[in-house]
Write an enzyme that holds these catalytic residues in place. Sequence first.
Site, PDB file in Angstrom:
ATOM      1  N   GLU A   1     -43.808 -30.552  56.492  1.00  0.00           N
ATOM      2  CA  GLU A   1     -43.669 -30.804  55.053  1.00  0.00           C
ATOM      3  C   GLU A   1     -42.754 -29.698  54.546  1.00  0.00           C
ATOM      4  OE1 GLU A   1     -43.893 -30.336  51.350  1.00  0.00           O
ATOM      5  OE2 GLU A   1     -46.001 -29.809  51.631  1.00  0.00           O
TER       6      GLU A   1
ATOM      7  N   CYS B   1     -42.876 -27.405  46.194  1.00  0.00           N
ATOM      8  CA  CYS B   1     -41.972 -28.265  46.961  1.00  0.00           C
ATOM      9  C   CYS B   1     -41.578 -29.452  46.104  1.00  0.00           C
ATOM     10  CB  CYS B   1     -42.665 -28.816  48.202  1.00  0.00           C
ATOM     11  SG  CYS B   1     -43.190 -27.538  49.287  1.00  0.00           S
TER      12      CYS B   1
HETATM   13  C1  UN1 Z   1     -46.235 -27.988  47.707  1.00  0.00           C
HETATM   14  O1  UN1 Z   1     -45.497 -27.561  46.823  1.00  0.00           O
HETATM   15  O2  UN1 Z   1     -46.076 -27.634  48.912  1.00  0.00           O
HETATM   16  O3  UN1 Z   1     -47.755 -32.446  44.240  1.00  0.00           O
HETATM   17  C2  UN1 Z   1     -47.400 -28.840  47.476  1.00  0.00           C
HETATM   18  C3  UN1 Z   1     -47.911 -31.270  43.901  1.00  0.00           C
HETATM   19  C4  UN1 Z   1     -49.077 -30.518  44.495  1.00  0.00           C
HETATM   20  C5  UN1 Z   1     -48.778 -30.078  45.872  1.00  0.00           C
HETATM   21  C6  UN1 Z   1     -47.488 -29.382  46.083  1.00  0.00           C
HETATM   22  N1  UN1 Z   1     -50.235 -31.378  44.493  1.00  0.00           N
HETATM   23  O4  UN1 Z   1     -47.171 -30.707  43.118  1.00  0.00           O
END
Ligand code: UN1
Length: 517
Positions: free
Chosen positions: A269, A303
């Site tokens: 990921e 992310c």
């Molecule tokens: C991440 O930034 O690795 O969807 C995860 C989201 C969170 C998870 C982010 N539930 O923004």
Amino acid sequence: MTNTASTFGIHEALKTLGIQDKNPGTSTGSQFFASGTVISSYSPVDGALIGKVTGTSAADYDQVMQAAGKAFLEWRQKPAPLRGEVVRQFGNKLRELKEPLGKLVSYEMGKSYQEGLGEVQEMIDICDFAVGLSRQLHGLTMHSERPGHRMYEQYHPLGIVGIISAFNFPVAVWAWNTALAWICGDVCIWKPSEKTPLCGIACQNIIAGVLKDNDLPEGISCLINGDYTVGEMMTQDQRIPLVSATGSIRMGKIVAQAVAARLGKSLLELGGNNAIIVTPDADIKMTIIGAVFGAVGTAGQRCTSTRRLIVHDSIYDQVKEALVAAYQQLRIGNPLDENNHVGPLIDADAVANYSNALKKVVAEGGTILVDGGVLKGEGYESGCYVKPAIAEAKNDFEIVQHETFAPVLYLLKYSGDLKNAIAMQNGVVQGLSSAIMTNNLREAEQFLSANGSDCGIANVNIGTSGAEIGGAFGGEKETGGGRESGSDAWKIYMRRQTNTINYTTDLPLAQGIKFDL
Ligand code: UN1
């Protein structure tokens, strides 16, 4: 420790979570030991040293692997619903400790306290999900082409799962992996980010208590600490059938190659370059809320953070004006103070990347719309607080193509048909999250169709961040293709076996083959 820590109850939180000034960083269940190099954890909130963690040496690592291997032999034999019961207890402990753990996440990582609590809530949610799943690890049954035969598939535990997680979700991403892996009968070895090692110690303390209460073996949950060299011990280790890694595309490529070289599985990921398309039929008020939260939430360090806003030229000026006005309202400061919207970046390197991005977008011909800058003075002593910025840019600028983990939003314009916006949205190497703001059913469906977004997550009238745990989380292209948390993501943590049973006294062969003796 500084005033921030006392004002916001950090000492109490650390004490409750069993964090000391000096923490042994390697653990097999409830036993901690230490012989590697020392990692100091400084808070980006106020620059204070929170505590130290001893990293994992090669000898420590071997001890951990042995404990994990032994634990697996026992754990895999427990009925899955019983494993679910252990995860249920873990979820309950997290409910009890939500506030101190949320506070530690906020203080060590720098996200707002609200988001710290939200992150712990994601852990609780995945535990609940995993408990239910522990009674639903279904395989299919098929009709055999041979008479008197039964054919079905079943899922068995995989073994030792290695987890490498990033600083930005220092506890939740581990839980997404580990809660599923545990109910699947696997044991886990976790290397948290060296930027947030105390969050790792806190989580390990919590699960170690649960394992001890249930008289379960050392090694079901193991913790190792250190930089990429410690991660390499796992990626190159034949005894680890699955490595789940969250972080940069650069890191993911190294992990994927090392794991593939030994034909192991990896679950990746990696980075995103997430866009919201704003069409002429968009609700502008909703658009602004979604875009601002997406771009400045967690100081742009998710992310899933919104990096690009692709706006139709007919409403471009209107959106631009509303965005600039919204950014004037933002309060930047201590994330433990609930009045603030934006906390610090993780460290000095992140600040340098942010500043470089703003320089680069101008050098490439972009225009700064909302000024950035590093904040100085009272409350900003850590040097990690920056102003969320907006730049008008073009999609093919090198810097726009690149994921900068900071609150920098690129405003891009499209003309004509929605397909032009979709081409821009898809015109990057990353493929994590995407969104469209529209009240037009045709546009929404076009965006979700096979000709639409190429991302793992595609939302309508929601921003790019804030996914729920119930869906599979991850993305395509250089985001790595992995899926974590909900839906059927559990399957990667198990090995599939196809079974055919003959309950006759004959041995007919498949495909009509005859072999008479
Ligand atoms: C991440 O930034 O690795 O969807 C995860 C989201 C969170 C998870 C982010 N539930 O923004």
